[in-house]
Design a protein around this motif. Structure first.
Motif, mmCIF file in Angstrom:
data_model
loop_
_atom_site.group_PDB
_atom_site.id
_atom_site.type_symbol
_atom_site.label_atom_id
_atom_site.label_comp_id
_atom_site.label_asym_id
_atom_site.label_seq_id
_atom_site.Cartn_x
_atom_site.Cartn_y
_atom_site.Cartn_z
ATOM 1 N N LEU A 126 12.965 13.921 -1.886
ATOM 2 C CA LEU A 126 12.783 12.415 -2.396
ATOM 3 C C LEU A 126 12.410 11.565 -1.288
ATOM 4 O O LEU A 126 11.391 10.869 -1.169
ATOM 5 N N ALA A 127 12.825 11.843 0.051
ATOM 6 C CA ALA A 127 12.784 11.344 1.272
ATOM 7 C C ALA A 127 10.904 11.253 1.410
ATOM 8 O O ALA A 127 10.535 10.318 2.230
ATOM 9 N N GLU A 128 10.384 12.451 1.126
ATOM 10 C CA GLU A 128 9.095 12.809 1.720
ATOM 11 C C GLU A 128 8.075 11.922 0.623
ATOM 12 O O GLU A 128 7.056 11.579 1.129
ATOM 13 N N ILE A 129 8.399 11.943 -0.730
ATOM 14 C CA ILE A 129 7.603 11.224 -1.609
ATOM 15 C C ILE A 129 7.685 9.567 -1.806
ATOM 16 O O ILE A 129 7.059 9.021 -2.200
ATOM 17 N N LEU A 130 9.098 9.021 -1.296
ATOM 18 C CA LEU A 130 9.250 7.574 -1.460
ATOM 19 C C LEU A 130 8.505 6.686 -0.875
ATOM 20 O O LEU A 130 8.011 5.871 -1.582
ATOM 21 N N PRO A 131 7.699 6.981 0.240
ATOM 22 C CA PRO A 131 6.900 6.153 0.931
ATOM 23 C C PRO A 131 5.622 5.911 -0.083
ATOM 24 O O PRO A 131 4.966 4.893 -0.253
ATOM 25 N N ASP A 132 5.255 7.266 -0.674
ATOM 26 C CA ASP A 132 4.080 7.182 -1.657
ATOM 27 C C ASP A 132 4.393 6.543 -2.774
ATOM 28 O O ASP A 132 3.453 5.712 -3.368
ATOM 29 N N VAL A 133 5.495 6.644 -3.479
ATOM 30 C CA VAL A 133 6.162 5.938 -4.579
ATOM 31 C C VAL A 133 6.069 4.342 -4.424
ATOM 32 O O VAL A 133 5.626 3.720 -5.434
ATOM 33 N N GLN A 134 6.657 3.925 -3.251
ATOM 34 C CA GLN A 134 6.659 2.530 -2.961
ATOM 35 C C GLN A 134 5.250 2.151 -3.021
ATOM 36 O O GLN A 134 5.127 0.670 -3.280
ATOM 37 N N SER A 135 4.247 2.664 -2.676
ATOM 38 C CA SER A 135 2.855 2.254 -2.438
ATOM 39 C C SER A 135 2.104 2.025 -3.610
ATOM 40 O O SER A 135 1.061 1.626 -3.689
ATOM 41 N N LEU A 136 2.601 2.857 -4.773
ATOM 42 C CA LEU A 136 1.870 2.658 -6.173
ATOM 43 C C LEU A 136 1.921 1.277 -6.546
ATOM 44 O O LEU A 136 2.673 0.231 -6.228
ATOM 45 N N SER A 137 0.890 1.152 -7.556
ATOM 46 C CA SER A 137 0.888 -0.140 -8.309
ATOM 47 C C SER A 137 2.055 -0.343 -9.266
ATOM 48 O O SER A 137 2.670 0.695 -9.506
ATOM 49 N N ARG A 138 2.250 -1.471 -9.873
ATOM 50 C CA ARG A 138 3.391 -1.631 -10.707
ATOM 51 C C ARG A 138 2.952 -0.859 -11.815
ATOM 52 O O ARG A 138 4.034 -0.293 -12.360
ATOM 53 N N VAL A 139 1.618 -0.703 -12.603
ATOM 54 C CA VAL A 139 1.497 0.142 -13.661
ATOM 55 C C VAL A 139 2.009 1.646 -13.403
ATOM 56 O O VAL A 139 2.272 2.188 -14.223
ATOM 57 N N ASP A 140 1.368 2.214 -12.156
ATOM 58 C CA ASP A 140 1.699 3.534 -11.911
ATOM 59 C C ASP A 140 3.118 3.726 -11.725
ATOM 60 O O ASP A 140 3.515 4.816 -12.043
ATOM 61 N N LYS A 141 3.779 2.793 -11.110
ATOM 62 C CA LYS A 141 5.311 3.016 -11.130
ATOM 63 C C LYS A 141 5.901 3.251 -12.682
ATOM 64 O O LYS A 141 6.771 3.839 -12.996
ATOM 65 N N LEU A 142 5.415 2.376 -13.509
ATOM 66 C CA LEU A 142 5.863 2.214 -14.822
ATOM 67 C C LEU A 142 5.495 3.536 -15.485
ATOM 68 O O LEU A 142 6.227 4.349 -16.187
ATOM 69 N N ARG A 143 4.331 4.324 -15.240
ATOM 70 C CA ARG A 143 3.824 5.529 -15.713
ATOM 71 C C ARG A 143 4.658 6.587 -15.024
ATOM 72 O O ARG A 143 5.020 7.599 -15.795
ATOM 73 N N LEU A 144 4.995 6.523 -13.849
ATOM 74 C CA LEU A 144 6.096 7.432 -13.036
ATOM 75 C C LEU A 144 7.323 7.603 -13.855
ATOM 76 O O LEU A 144 7.777 8.500 -13.956
#
Length: 71
Positions: free
Chosen positions: A3-21
């Motif tokens: 999770l620590a490795e992917i968290l920066p990438d997740v935080q940089s996603l757009s709102r729509v992409d976060k909802l899709r995730l």
């Protein structure tokens, strides 16, 4: 990958992409939970307080005792 490795990438996603995730992760978790032994289209008993008259009576007595006499 942790999770620590992917968290920066997740935080940089757009709102729509976060909802899709979120949707994708929720679907994946639901599919894993489906393997618990529940069969689709089958009925399972669920307890309901609808006919729990003894429990209702106990709660009523507790409320009456809490209010005290004459209140």
């Amino acid at each position: 990958m942790s999770l620590a490795e992917i968290l920066p990438d997740v935080q940089s996603l757009s709102r729509v992409d976060k909802l899709r995730l979120i949707q994708l992760l929720a679907q994946e978790l639901a599919e894993v939970e489906d393997d618990v032994g529940l069969v689709g289209g089958q009925s399972y008993p669920v307890w309901s307080p609808d006919q729990a008259f003894a429990a209702a009576d106990t709660l009523l007595q507790a409320l009456s005792a809490d209010r005290g006499p004459g209140k």
